[in-house]
Structures are given as structure tokens and as C-alpha cells.
Design a protein around this motif. Structure first.
Motif, PDB file in Angstrom:
ATOM      1  N   ARG A 150     -53.194  22.211 -45.565  1.00 20.67           N
ATOM      2  CA  ARG A 150     -52.519  21.212 -44.740  1.00 20.67           C
ATOM      3  C   ARG A 150     -52.126  20.007 -45.596  1.00 20.67           C
ATOM      4  N   ILE A 151     -51.190  19.211 -45.104  1.00 18.58           N
ATOM      5  CA  ILE A 151     -50.790  17.991 -45.802  1.00 18.58           C
ATOM      6  C   ILE A 151     -51.811  16.903 -45.481  1.00 18.58           C
ATOM      7  N   CYS A 152     -52.574  16.492 -46.480  1.00 21.80           N
ATOM      8  CA  CYS A 152     -53.582  15.449 -46.271  1.00 21.80           C
ATOM      9  C   CYS A 152     -53.943  14.839 -47.627  1.00 21.80           C
ATOM     10  N   ASN A 153     -54.801  13.817 -47.603  1.00 21.79           N
ATOM     11  CA  ASN A 153     -55.159  13.114 -48.840  1.00 21.79           C
ATOM     12  C   ASN A 153     -55.878  13.999 -49.834  1.00 21.79           C
ATOM     13  N   ALA A 154     -56.581  15.024 -49.336  1.00 24.24           N
ATOM     14  CA  ALA A 154     -57.368  15.871 -50.237  1.00 24.24           C
ATOM     15  C   ALA A 154     -56.483  16.767 -51.101  1.00 24.24           C
ATOM     16  N   ALA A 178     -50.745  22.923 -41.810  1.00 27.28           N
ATOM     17  CA  ALA A 178     -50.207  21.874 -40.950  1.00 27.28           C
ATOM     18  C   ALA A 178     -49.406  20.857 -41.762  1.00 27.28           C
ATOM     19  N   GLY A 179     -48.180  20.613 -41.348  1.00 31.02           N
ATOM     20  CA  GLY A 179     -47.325  19.609 -41.977  1.00 31.02           C
ATOM     21  C   GLY A 179     -46.421  20.129 -43.065  1.00 31.02           C
ATOM     22  N   THR A 180     -46.611  21.366 -43.502  1.00 35.63           N
ATOM     23  CA  THR A 180     -45.807  21.870 -44.621  1.00 35.63           C
ATOM     24  C   THR A 180     -44.377  22.219 -44.212  1.00 35.63           C
ATOM     25  N   ASN A 181     -44.078  22.239 -42.922  1.00 35.84           N
ATOM     26  CA  ASN A 181     -42.703  22.489 -42.482  1.00 35.84           C
ATOM     27  C   ASN A 181     -42.056  21.253 -41.871  1.00 35.84           C
ATOM     28  N   GLU A 182     -42.721  20.099 -41.985  1.00 39.08           N
ATOM     29  CA  GLU A 182     -42.142  18.876 -41.453  1.00 39.08           C
ATOM     30  C   GLU A 182     -41.036  18.369 -42.387  1.00 39.08           C
ATOM     31  N   ARG A 183     -40.019  17.772 -41.796  1.00 41.54           N
ATOM     32  CA  ARG A 183     -38.827  17.379 -42.554  1.00 41.54           C
ATOM     33  C   ARG A 183     -39.170  16.434 -43.701  1.00 41.54           C
ATOM     34  N   SER A 184     -40.077  15.460 -43.444  1.00 45.73           N
ATOM     35  CA  SER A 184     -40.414  14.490 -44.491  1.00 45.73           C
ATOM     36  C   SER A 184     -41.028  15.175 -45.704  1.00 45.73           C
ATOM     37  N   PHE A 185     -41.883  16.176 -45.454  1.00 48.05           N
ATOM     38  CA  PHE A 185     -42.503  16.876 -46.581  1.00 48.05           C
ATOM     39  C   PHE A 185     -41.495  17.764 -47.294  1.00 48.05           C
ATOM     40  N   LYS A 196     -35.336  24.140 -58.286  1.00 51.65           N
ATOM     41  CA  LYS A 196     -36.207  25.267 -57.937  1.00 51.65           C
ATOM     42  C   LYS A 196     -36.642  25.202 -56.468  1.00 51.65           C
ATOM     43  N   PHE A 197     -36.157  24.184 -55.757  1.00 50.67           N
ATOM     44  CA  PHE A 197     -36.514  23.997 -54.352  1.00 50.67           C
ATOM     45  C   PHE A 197     -36.182  25.231 -53.515  1.00 50.67           C
ATOM     46  N   LYS A 198     -35.096  25.886 -53.840  1.00 53.41           N
ATOM     47  CA  LYS A 198     -34.651  27.035 -53.041  1.00 53.41           C
ATOM     48  C   LYS A 198     -35.600  28.226 -53.153  1.00 53.41           C
ATOM     49  N   LYS A 199     -36.554  28.161 -54.080  1.00 55.72           N
ATOM     50  CA  LYS A 199     -37.519  29.245 -54.243  1.00 55.72           C
ATOM     51  C   LYS A 199     -38.800  29.015 -53.433  1.00 55.72           C
ATOM     52  N   ILE A 200     -38.796  27.977 -52.608  1.00 61.34           N
ATOM     53  CA  ILE A 200     -40.007  27.599 -51.869  1.00 61.34           C
ATOM     54  C   ILE A 200     -39.829  27.894 -50.378  1.00 61.34           C
ATOM     55  N   ARG A 201     -40.848  28.482 -49.776  1.00 61.49           N
ATOM     56  CA  ARG A 201     -40.863  28.729 -48.333  1.00 61.49           C
ATOM     57  C   ARG A 201     -41.833  27.747 -47.674  1.00 61.49           C
ATOM     58  N   PHE A 202     -41.402  27.127 -46.581  1.00 62.25           N
ATOM     59  CA  PHE A 202     -42.207  26.139 -45.862  1.00 62.25           C
ATOM     60  C   PHE A 202     -42.528  26.707 -44.481  1.00 62.25           C
ATOM     61  N   PHE A 219     -52.854  32.877 -56.033  1.00 63.91           N
ATOM     62  CA  PHE A 219     -53.270  31.817 -55.115  1.00 63.91           C
ATOM     63  C   PHE A 219     -53.438  30.524 -55.897  1.00 63.91           C
ATOM     64  N   VAL A 220     -52.908  29.425 -55.353  1.00 63.50           N
ATOM     65  CA  VAL A 220     -53.053  28.116 -55.988  1.00 63.50           C
ATOM     66  C   VAL A 220     -53.643  27.137 -54.988  1.00 63.50           C
ATOM     67  N   LEU A 221     -54.599  26.341 -55.451  1.00 59.70           N
ATOM     68  CA  LEU A 221     -55.095  25.225 -54.642  1.00 59.70           C
ATOM     69  C   LEU A 221     -55.117  23.990 -55.520  1.00 59.70           C
ATOM     70  N   SER A 222     -54.083  23.175 -55.382  1.00 58.76           N
ATOM     71  CA  SER A 222     -53.963  21.922 -56.122  1.00 58.76           C
ATOM     72  C   SER A 222     -54.559  20.812 -55.261  1.00 58.76           C
ATOM     73  N   SER A 223     -55.649  20.191 -55.735  1.00 59.16           N
ATOM     74  CA  SER A 223     -56.405  19.264 -54.890  1.00 59.16           C
ATOM     75  C   SER A 223     -56.828  18.012 -55.649  1.00 59.16           C
ATOM     76  N   HIS A 224     -56.971  16.919 -54.888  1.00 55.54           N
ATOM     77  CA  HIS A 224     -57.567  15.700 -55.430  1.00 55.54           C
ATOM     78  C   HIS A 224     -59.090  15.771 -55.332  1.00 55.54           C
ATOM     79  N   PHE A 225     -59.594  16.323 -54.225  1.00 54.55           N
ATOM     80  CA  PHE A 225     -61.037  16.510 -54.061  1.00 54.55           C
ATOM     81  C   PHE A 225     -61.293  17.652 -53.086  1.00 54.55           C
ATOM     82  N   GLU A 226     -62.443  18.307 -53.268  1.00 56.94           N
ATOM     83  CA  GLU A 226     -62.846  19.432 -52.434  1.00 56.94           C
ATOM     84  C   GLU A 226     -64.366  19.458 -52.348  1.00 56.94           C
ATOM     85  N   ALA A 227     -64.885  20.215 -51.391  1.00 55.41           N
ATOM     86  CA  ALA A 227     -66.309  20.526 -51.338  1.00 55.41           C
ATOM     87  C   ALA A 227     -66.494  21.939 -51.885  1.00 55.41           C
TER      88      ALA A 227
END
Length: 263
Positions: A150-154, A178-185, A196-202, A219-227
Motif C-alpha cells: 500500500r502507499i504509506c510512509n513505510a 491500496a493507493g497504487t491506482n490513485e491518480r496522484s500516485f 519506462k512508465f508505460k511498462k508499469i501496471r497500477f 518480488f520487490v519490497l522497497s521500504s523505509h522500515f519494516e517489522a
């Protein structure tokens, strides 16, 4: 809840956001339930229930276990972070509460930052059943990447989007959550990924994440913090290679034979 013999009581208004009036209502509602049930043990999950439940457990002298899935002060503004940390520091001094941590990294943080007695800290990693029906059926048609988050601070979608913008070979990136298909994102992703934007599915929020994973091969998980991310466990259950940020307990999951960690 779909569990035979388990009674569920819904507390309206119980949310993660801090709201003094709503939180007071939830506290009183939970207190009434606990007084009526008179349990021998309280087992708490999530930051808000963990906070209210520990107060009630202390007031009523009930043995309490709190499973910490992530420390609540992470990703908050400076003022909120300090307030929440002080609250957690206060409860750390109560000897009637035991803690279950989902990673060794969190256990170290609880001991070093909160000063909790190591005797009251217990590590039980999250788990996931292996998916025999999905494992091994990944796409072999070029590089297909998926990040379900989801789109969040983490989460750090920005770094991933800028990275794929530099790729000079064929790929496809799927973003769901959640939020990955919102227009702002989507507009933000266009700025980061360039041509390369055209290669991305939202895809937005989905209930079929495991089947989606089986359609990809990385699989990719790009994160600022996780448990200890369940999404990585899901990917490993599907036998997907994992590329992830080296934060929190991620290094307790990802090894040389299962993937790569990124600073």
C-alpha cells in the motif's frame, strides 16, 4: 470470523489514528467487555488495541501479552513520535506485561530503546504455508516484477520507480496495494520512471495477490522500515526470488539462496 466456537465482539471506532474522544469511547467499551468476561489472560494485537488493552490489564491486574507487529512511533511526525515513544516507555516499566516480537531486530529495539527486561521479550516469527499450487508456475517471458504494498510512509515506491526508470532491457512492473491506482500516485510514478512508465501496471488494492505473484518472476519490497513483512513470506511461499530493503527483520528472512538485500 468464520471460526467455530469463537465469539467476536465488534468495537466501533477502534482505529490506529489518535483521536482522544473516539479512543476514550473505545477504552470504555473494551473495559466493559473485559469486566463482563473476566478473562485470565489478555492477548493484544495492533498499536491502539495494545495501548488500551495494556491500560485495562494493569487496572484490573490481568496477565497480559502484547504481540508487537511493528512499533507505532515509526513513520510519524516528530511530535507524535515523541508522545507515542514516551507512552511505550511508560508501559515498558510494567512487570505484568509480556511481549511477543515478530523479529529478533524488534526484540533488540525493545530491549535497547524501551529498556524492557529481556525475560519478558519473546520472538515468534511470522509464518506462511508454502503454496504448492502456485510455486514454480512463474512467468518465463522476460523480467516481470511485482511489488504488493500500500502507499504509506513505510514503503519506498519512489526508489523502485526511479530504479526501473534506468533499466535498458525489457521488463514489466506490477504495483498493487491500496493507493497504487490513485491518480496522484500514477502521476508521481510517471515523473519518477520517465519513458519506462508505460511498462508499469497500477492495479490498486487486490484480494488475489498470490495468483498475481505467480504471474511474475521477481518480488520487490522497497521500504523505509519494516517489522517482518508478510508479503515477503508470501513471495517465498510461491518460490519467488526476493529483492528487498535491508531494514527491520527482513534480513532474518532473505538469504543468499532466496534473494538479495539492498542498503
Amino acid at each position: 470470523l468464520g471460526l467455530s466456537g469463537v465469539n467476536a465482539i465488534w468495537i466501533p471506532g477502534l482505529r490506529s489514528e489518535i483521536n482522544p474522544f473516539r479512543d476514550l469511547f473505545c477504552f470504555l467499551a473494551i473495559l466493559i467487555v473485559i469486566i463482563r468476561l473476566r478473562p485470565d489472560l489478555l492477548h493484544l494485537h495492533s498499536a491502539k488495541a495494545g495501548l488500551l488493552g495494556r491500560i485495562i490489564g494493569s487496572l484490573l491486574n490481568i496477565r497480559t501479552i502484547y504481540t508487537v507487529h511493528g512499533f507505532p512511533w515509526r513513520g510519524m511526525s516528530e511530535i507524535k513520535r515523541k508522545v507515542i515513544f514516551r507512552i511505550e516507555k511508560f508501559f515498558a516499566g510494567l512487570g505484568s506485561i509480556d511481549y511477543i516480537l515478530v523479529s529478533r531486530d524488534m526484540r533488540s529495539e525493545a530491549e535497547e530503546k524501551l529498556g524492557i527486561d529481556p525475560v519478558r521479550l519473546h520472538v515468534i516469527h511470522n509464518g506462511m504455508e508454502k503454496s504448492d499450487t502456485l510455486a514454480g508456475h512463474h512467468s518465463s517471458d522476460g523480467l516481470k516484477i511485482i511489488m504488493p504494498a500500500r502507499i504509506c510512509n513505510a514503503k519506498d515506491h519512489e526508489t523502485l520507480l526511479k530504479a526501473v526508470g534506468t533499466l535498458d532491457f525489457p521488463f514489466e512492473l506490477t504495483l498493487c496495494g491500496a493507493g497504487t491506482n490513485e491518480r496522484s500516485f500514477v502521476n508521481f510514478a510517471r515523473e519518477c520512471a520517465g519513458d519506462k512508465f508505460k511498462k508499469i501496471r497500477f492495479l490498486g488494492e487486490r484480494s488475489d495477490v498470490l495468483p498475481l505473484m505467480s504471474q511474475n518472476n521477481l518480488f520487490v519490497l522497497s521500504s523505509h522500515f519494516e517489522a517482518l513483512p508478510l508479503s515477503i513470506l508470501e513471495a517465498m511461499a510461491c518460490l519467488l526470488r526476493v529483492f528487498a530493503s535491508d531494514v527491520g527483520g527482513v534480513s532474518e528472512l532473505v538469504r543468499e539462496e532466496t534473494g538479495r538485500l539492498v542498503e
